[in-house]
Design a protein around this motif. Sequence first.
Motif, PDB file in Angstrom:
ATOM      1  N   ALA A  88       0.808  -1.057   0.187  1.00 34.79           N
ATOM      2  CA  ALA A  88       0.232  -0.122  -0.141  1.00 34.79           C
ATOM      3  C   ALA A  88       0.766   1.496  -0.114  1.00 34.79           C
ATOM      4  CB  ALA A  88      -1.010   0.146   1.218  1.00 34.79           C
ATOM      5  N   GLY A  89       0.360   2.294  -0.275  1.00 35.04           N
ATOM      6  CA  GLY A  89       0.923   3.584  -0.051  1.00 35.04           C
ATOM      7  C   GLY A  89       1.258   4.359  -1.410  1.00 35.04           C
ATOM      8  N   VAL A  90       0.612   5.379  -1.559  1.00 35.47           N
ATOM      9  CA  VAL A  90       1.230   6.156  -2.953  1.00 35.47           C
ATOM     10  C   VAL A  90       2.576   6.806  -2.834  1.00 35.47           C
ATOM     11  CG1 VAL A  90       0.455   8.175  -4.103  1.00 35.47           C
ATOM     12  CG2 VAL A  90      -1.373   6.852  -3.699  1.00 35.47           C
ATOM     13  N   ARG A  91       3.027   7.419  -1.609  1.00 36.26           N
ATOM     14  CA  ARG A  91       4.044   8.118  -1.291  1.00 36.26           C
ATOM     15  C   ARG A  91       5.289   6.950  -1.427  1.00 36.26           C
ATOM     16  NH1 ARG A  91       1.252  12.211   2.860  1.00 36.26           N
ATOM     17  NH2 ARG A  91       0.079  13.304   1.214  1.00 36.26           N
ATOM     18  N   TYR A  92       5.028   5.882  -0.619  1.00 35.98           N
ATOM     19  CA  TYR A  92       6.050   4.898  -0.656  1.00 35.98           C
ATOM     20  C   TYR A  92       6.281   4.311  -2.073  1.00 35.98           C
ATOM     21  CZ  TYR A  92       8.448   0.889   1.307  1.00 35.98           C
ATOM     22  OH  TYR A  92       9.479  -0.012   1.660  1.00 35.98           O
ATOM     23  N   SER A  93       5.355   4.518  -2.822  1.00 40.23           N
ATOM     24  CA  SER A  93       5.839   3.804  -4.386  1.00 40.23           C
ATOM     25  C   SER A  93       6.802   4.753  -4.986  1.00 40.23           C
ATOM     26  CB  SER A  93       4.620   3.733  -5.098  1.00 40.23           C
ATOM     27  OG  SER A  93       4.125   4.817  -5.266  1.00 40.23           O
ATOM     28  N   LEU A  94       6.843   5.996  -4.484  1.00 42.34           N
ATOM     29  CA  LEU A  94       8.108   6.893  -4.968  1.00 42.34           C
ATOM     30  C   LEU A  94       9.592   6.358  -4.404  1.00 42.34           C
ATOM     31  CD1 LEU A  94       5.363   8.333  -5.531  1.00 42.34           C
ATOM     32  CD2 LEU A  94       7.005  10.550  -5.228  1.00 42.34           C
ATOM     33  N   GLU A  95       9.525   5.657  -3.225  1.00 42.87           N
ATOM     34  CA  GLU A  95      10.789   5.331  -2.862  1.00 42.87           C
ATOM     35  C   GLU A  95      11.129   3.934  -3.071  1.00 42.87           C
ATOM     36  OE1 GLU A  95      10.227   6.001   1.466  1.00 42.87           O
ATOM     37  OE2 GLU A  95       9.264   7.721   1.189  1.00 42.87           O
ATOM     38  N   LYS A 208       1.842  17.659   8.810  1.00 36.51           N
ATOM     39  CA  LYS A 208       1.641  18.258   7.394  1.00 36.51           C
ATOM     40  C   LYS A 208       0.391  18.239   6.571  1.00 36.51           C
ATOM     41  CE  LYS A 208       6.528  16.856   7.359  1.00 36.51           C
ATOM     42  NZ  LYS A 208       7.662  16.237   6.604  1.00 36.51           N
ATOM     43  N   LEU A 209       0.193  19.291   6.327  1.00 31.81           N
ATOM     44  CA  LEU A 209      -1.304  19.548   5.404  1.00 31.81           C
ATOM     45  C   LEU A 209      -0.716  19.650   4.042  1.00 31.81           C
ATOM     46  CD1 LEU A 209      -4.003  19.039   6.135  1.00 31.81           C
ATOM     47  CD2 LEU A 209      -4.355  21.493   6.258  1.00 31.81           C
ATOM     48  N   PHE A 210      -0.868  18.836   3.266  1.00 26.20           N
ATOM     49  CA  PHE A 210      -0.473  19.071   1.730  1.00 26.20           C
ATOM     50  C   PHE A 210      -1.499  19.883   0.912  1.00 26.20           C
ATOM     51  CE2 PHE A 210       2.094  15.571   3.268  1.00 26.20           C
ATOM     52  CZ  PHE A 210       3.467  16.017   2.918  1.00 26.20           C
ATOM     53  N   ASN A 211      -0.801  20.531  -0.195  1.00 28.93           N
ATOM     54  CA  ASN A 211      -1.905  20.969  -1.044  1.00 28.93           C
ATOM     55  C   ASN A 211      -2.609  22.250  -0.167  1.00 28.93           C
ATOM     56  OD1 ASN A 211      -2.828  21.936  -3.608  1.00 28.93           O
ATOM     57  ND2 ASN A 211      -4.671  20.826  -3.159  1.00 28.93           N
ATOM     58  N   TYR A 212      -1.702  22.631   1.065  1.00 26.61           N
ATOM     59  CA  TYR A 212      -2.423  23.718   1.695  1.00 26.61           C
ATOM     60  C   TYR A 212      -3.964  23.320   2.605  1.00 26.61           C
ATOM     61  CZ  TYR A 212       1.290  25.700  -1.013  1.00 26.61           C
ATOM     62  OH  TYR A 212       2.794  25.883  -1.327  1.00 26.61           O
ATOM     63  N   PRO A 291       2.940  22.108  -0.252  1.00 24.16           N
ATOM     64  CA  PRO A 291       2.593  21.980  -1.669  1.00 24.16           C
ATOM     65  C   PRO A 291       1.952  20.620  -1.890  1.00 24.16           C
ATOM     66  CG  PRO A 291       4.551  23.051  -1.734  1.00 24.16           C
ATOM     67  CD  PRO A 291       4.297  22.377  -0.142  1.00 24.16           C
ATOM     68  N   LEU A 292       1.229  20.368  -2.923  1.00 23.49           N
ATOM     69  CA  LEU A 292       0.750  19.166  -3.390  1.00 23.49           C
ATOM     70  C   LEU A 292       1.913  18.164  -3.262  1.00 23.49           C
ATOM     71  CD1 LEU A 292      -2.148  17.423  -3.948  1.00 23.49           C
ATOM     72  CD2 LEU A 292      -1.330  17.858  -6.386  1.00 23.49           C
ATOM     73  N   GLN A 293       1.850  16.979  -2.777  1.00 27.95           N
ATOM     74  CA  GLN A 293       2.602  15.886  -3.084  1.00 27.95           C
ATOM     75  C   GLN A 293       2.515  15.298  -4.161  1.00 27.95           C
ATOM     76  OE1 GLN A 293       5.188  15.553  -0.617  1.00 27.95           O
ATOM     77  NE2 GLN A 293       4.594  13.457  -0.203  1.00 27.95           N
ATOM     78  N   PRO A 294       4.047  14.813  -4.924  1.00 29.00           N
ATOM     79  CA  PRO A 294       3.866  14.302  -6.134  1.00 29.00           C
ATOM     80  C   PRO A 294       3.135  12.732  -5.784  1.00 29.00           C
ATOM     81  CG  PRO A 294       6.037  14.747  -5.526  1.00 29.00           C
ATOM     82  CD  PRO A 294       5.245  15.031  -4.455  1.00 29.00           C
ATOM     83  N   GLY A 295       2.378  12.454  -7.148  1.00 24.69           N
ATOM     84  CA  GLY A 295       1.634  11.280  -6.931  1.00 24.69           C
ATOM     85  C   GLY A 295       0.133  11.341  -6.476  1.00 24.69           C
TER      86      GLY A 295
END
Length: 345
Positions: A88-95, A208-212, A291-295
């Motif tokens: 699972a995890g969108v952000r972990y897929s970048l790592e 952390k609140l992304f995309n403001y 800002p908005l996180q990649p992915g």
Amino acid sequence: MKVLVTGAAGFIGAHCVLRLLRDGHQVLGLDNFNGYYDPQLKHDRVRWVRGQAGDFQLDTVDLADAPAIKALFVRERPQVVVHLAAQAGVRYSLENPRAYLDSNLNGFLNILEGCRHHPVEHLIYASSSSVYGANQHTPYSVKDGVNHPLSLYAATKKANELMAHSYSHLFGIPSTGLRFFTVYGPWGRPDMSPIQFARAISEGQPLKLFNYGEHQRDFTYIDDIVESIARLVQLPPLAHPEWDREQPDPASSMAPWRLFNIGGQHPVALKTYLVLMEKHLGQKAIVELLPLQPGDVLNTCAEAADLAQATGFQPRVELDEGLGRFIAWFRDYYPTACRPRAVHG
């Protein structure tokens, strides 16, 4: 029926096992207890399920271990497979992208091969709202095209839908794909915002609140997810020989294959979500706007009329009520989640 649930120690998996046991099914669980997050939480979920509904068989097997998955199907011959295990995890897929190929693609292929050689009455598998990717028009419909994923995680989930379709077409495996929308509730994953936010607020740490905080999510309470799965177990899809190849419906097929969204259908801005969490915790958050996180997808909202028509059910737990239940569990479980403890129902 005899139901194999993969990812049985996971967030959705544990709740699903509990419900299926209470419905009288014989449940075989599978999980690899990997270290993506603290395995202690997974073990505690299993103890919670057993404390609520009695013992069940749970095998520690990795999806990518093809011989082990083959042996499991030979030995157990499940009638239904509820496939919830995945990296699972969108952000972990970048790592760590290769983890997604091993689990989400190779692992799913092993499940499909098991269903092929030892035919099942129904394969239900987890997809994700992330497949909608760059789509901007909401609510998202299963009849929309989903050809622009924004993360490798989303791409693997779209690939799962296509893999399932090919096996349904070639080998007649009745399969249902479920696109989950931001599932939350007790026993949730620590990498998701409910636990991350609740911990930060409780400890007086910045969150952390992304995309403001401007994007919206269609939050879906775990009980609504499980109710839908429990009803679908006994509703395998049928082939549609009159399916229109000239104007193909992306959510169905001439094969016994279909897709559903499962979402609350009431998207909420992250800022509003945070205010509700502050209310239930009785504390204010220290917010770091980023800002908005990649992915990440901007906004999500499910169109789930097809699911309601098929099952006679649609998600009903409002976010305020669901967060209240989640915070009650959070206060009981944390901060001692990382060491062994007695688990209460």
